[in-house]
Design an enzyme around this catalytic site. Structure first.
Site, PDB file in Angstrom:
ATOM      1  N   ARG A 106     -27.019   3.231 -17.586  1.00 53.79           N
ATOM      2  CA  ARG A 106     -26.827   2.732 -16.213  1.00 53.79           C
ATOM      3  C   ARG A 106     -26.335   3.908 -15.382  1.00 53.79           C
ATOM      4  NH1 ARG A 106     -23.783  -2.577 -13.919  1.00 53.79           N
ATOM      5  NH2 ARG A 106     -25.790  -3.387 -14.617  1.00 53.79           N
ATOM      6  N   HIS A 133     -33.639  -2.653 -11.938  1.00 51.24           N
ATOM      7  CA  HIS A 133     -32.754  -3.282 -12.939  1.00 51.24           C
ATOM      8  C   HIS A 133     -33.626  -4.208 -13.803  1.00 51.24           C
ATOM      9  CE1 HIS A 133     -29.241  -4.657 -14.862  1.00 51.24           C
ATOM     10  NE2 HIS A 133     -28.655  -5.338 -13.907  1.00 51.24           N
ATOM     11  N   GLN A 136     -32.252  -7.201 -16.072  1.00 47.90           N
ATOM     12  CA  GLN A 136     -31.830  -8.366 -15.299  1.00 47.90           C
ATOM     13  C   GLN A 136     -33.050  -9.177 -14.858  1.00 47.90           C
ATOM     14  OE1 GLN A 136     -28.447  -9.394 -14.229  1.00 47.90           O
ATOM     15  NE2 GLN A 136     -29.712 -11.211 -13.944  1.00 47.90           N
ATOM     16  N   ASP A 228     -28.587 -11.310  -3.970  1.00 50.30           N
ATOM     17  CA  ASP A 228     -27.770 -10.244  -4.577  1.00 50.30           C
ATOM     18  C   ASP A 228     -26.858  -9.698  -3.479  1.00 50.30           C
ATOM     19  OD1 ASP A 228     -26.794  -8.222  -6.239  1.00 50.30           O
ATOM     20  OD2 ASP A 228     -28.574  -6.946  -6.063  1.00 50.30           O
ATOM     21  N   CYS A 268     -27.747 -12.426  -9.637  1.00 55.26           N
ATOM     22  CA  CYS A 268     -27.552 -11.576 -10.826  1.00 55.26           C
ATOM     23  C   CYS A 268     -26.073 -11.370 -11.140  1.00 55.26           C
ATOM     24  CB  CYS A 268     -28.251 -10.235 -10.639  1.00 55.26           C
ATOM     25  SG  CYS A 268     -27.681  -9.341  -9.180  1.00 55.26           S
ATOM     26  N   ARG A 296     -28.689 -12.865 -20.317  1.00 54.50           N
ATOM     27  CA  ARG A 296     -28.738 -11.403 -20.483  1.00 54.50           C
ATOM     28  C   ARG A 296     -28.610 -11.063 -21.970  1.00 54.50           C
ATOM     29  NH1 ARG A 296     -27.222  -8.055 -16.323  1.00 54.50           N
ATOM     30  NH2 ARG A 296     -27.938  -6.398 -17.700  1.00 54.50           N
TER      31      ARG A 296
HETATM   32  N1  NVA Z   1     -27.755  -4.530  -6.546  1.00 56.01           N
HETATM   33  C1  NVA Z   1     -26.559  -4.565  -7.357  1.00 56.01           C
HETATM   34  C2  NVA Z   1     -26.855  -5.215  -8.666  1.00 56.01           C
HETATM   35  C3  NVA Z   1     -25.651  -5.370  -9.562  1.00 56.01           C
HETATM   36  C4  NVA Z   1     -25.999  -5.977 -10.885  1.00 56.01           C
HETATM   37  C5  NVA Z   1     -26.032  -3.143  -7.544  1.00 56.01           C
HETATM   38  O1  NVA Z   1     -26.839  -2.252  -7.795  1.00 56.01           O
HETATM   39  O2  NVA Z   1     -24.828  -2.951  -7.423  1.00 56.01           O
HETATM   40  N1   CP Z   2     -25.831  -8.315 -13.306  1.00 51.44           N
HETATM   41  C1   CP Z   2     -25.275  -7.222 -13.858  1.00 51.44           C
HETATM   42  O1   CP Z   2     -25.941  -6.264 -14.234  1.00 51.44           O
HETATM   43  O2   CP Z   2     -23.925  -7.298 -13.981  1.00 51.44           O
HETATM   44  P1   CP Z   2     -22.933  -6.119 -14.353  1.00 51.44           P
HETATM   45  O3   CP Z   2     -22.931  -5.157 -13.194  1.00 51.44           O
HETATM   46  O4   CP Z   2     -21.614  -6.790 -14.547  1.00 51.44           O
HETATM   47  O5   CP Z   2     -23.417  -5.443 -15.595  1.00 51.44           O
END
Ligand code: NVA
Ligand code: CP
Length: 311
Positions: A106, A133, A136, A228, A268, A296
């Site tokens: 990540r 992502h 997800q 989101d 999400c 997940r």
């Molecule tokens: N769009 C959000 C998704 C978090 C799971 C981010 O990138 O922070």
């Molecule tokens: N939805 C998701 O990826 O959550 P986290 O940021 O908690 O991993």
């Protein structure tokens, strides 16, 4: 059909059949887990997990998932590894390839994940970048299909920022023949190149991906409403500007009434109640956000088992 040895960077790289294989495997692994039956498909295998952004769900579900599959996961971040001190990604890729059986990462830049995958000899799984992502979004279509059955011809409406989630959902919906309407404010559309690519992908299953700016028109008759956060990780400085730009893009009870009677609401997570979704909608009976979060675990176990040769 086998996914052994493959990377998962974008759903665009998977065929429709491969997405179905992930869905079917997720169903099987979820059943085994619910029945309390052992499924140590990755006994003795290890997953390296690189996190350069925060996480609750992704970290815990990958780590617990690996454990349930009989393997183990190692958590690496900027402060507990040499990555934060500038060790090149191409070196990290080759070193980790000698120790672990797959890497989940990540981070911010999608190109960094592509570089990692290029230099690693083992599967690399994208656990979120600024662009995509995929884990997800695969979970999301799995969850939607638990409630709605065959997703072909069904309609999901994504409301809010055309961000990594919106962009991943375009590819996920295309692969299962689900229509996707993206309701975004002007200037917050998904990336045009990705949009064009997803529209092309959607032709195979005959679904439609559209970007609309009228939120009420978009929601009309929808089977799934999805949202989101307005400011993603890394966009903290833009929080106020985004709050202004997206203020009319909230899923509230009035908007939900315009969707199909049995529509489900997805997010999400983490959610900012009072911004992209109201507390009332988050907590209502149509909200499936915690089933979605649970899934997940099941879907990522399927991904790991398939990529890492457990199946
Ligand atoms: N769009 C959000 C998704 C978090 C799971 C981010 O990138 O922070
Ligand atoms: N939805 C998701 O990826 O959550 P986290 O940021 O908690 O991993």
């Amino acid at each position: 059909m086998s996914l052994q040895g493959r990377d998962l960077l974008s759903i665009h790289d998977l065929t429709c059949d491969e997405v179905q294989l992930i869905m079917q495997t997720s169903t099987k692994l979820k059943e085994l887990k619910k029945r309390g039956q052992e499924h140590a498909l990755l006994k003795g295998k290890t997953l390296g997990m690189i996190f350069q952004k925060s996480s609750t769900r992704t970290r815990v579900s990958f780590e617990v998932g690996m454990w349930q599959l009989g393997g183990m996961a190692i958590f690496l971040n900027d402060s507990n590894s040499q990555i934060g001190r500038g060790e090149p990604i191409k070196d990290t890729a080759r070193v980790l390839s000698r120790y672990v059986d797959a890497i989940m990462i990540r981070t911010f830049s999608h190109e960094a994940v592509e570089e990692l995958a290029y230099f690693a000899d083992i599967p690399v799984i994208n656990g979120l970048t600024d662009k995509l992502h995929p884990c997800q979004a695969l979970t999301d279509i799995f969850t939607a299909s638990e409630y709605k059955g065959d997703l072909r011809g069904k309609t999901m409406v994504y409301i809010g920022d055309g961000n990594n989630m919106a962009q991943s959902l375009m590819f996920a919906c295309a692969r299962v023949g689900m229509n996707l309407r993206l309701a975004t404010p002007d200037g917050y559309d998904p990336d045009n190149e990705l949009y064009q690519q997803a529209c092309k992908d959607s032709q195979e299953m005959g679904s439609k991906i559209e970007v609309l700016h009228d939120i009420r028109q978009a929601v009309e008759g929808a089977d799934v409403l999805y949202t989101d956060v307005w400011a993603s990780m890394g966009q903290e400085k833009e929080q106020e500007i985004r709050r202004q730009a997206l203020k009319d893009f909230t899923i509230d009870a009035d908007l939900l009434k315009l969707a199909a009677k049995d529509a489900i609401v997805m997010h999400c997570l983490p959610a900012h109640r009072g911004e992209e979704i109201t507390d009332e909608v988050m907590e209502c009976s149509q909200s499936v956000v915690f089933d979605q979060a649970e899934n997940r675990l099941h879907v990522q176990k399927a991904i790991m088992a398939l990529l890492m040769g457990g199946l």
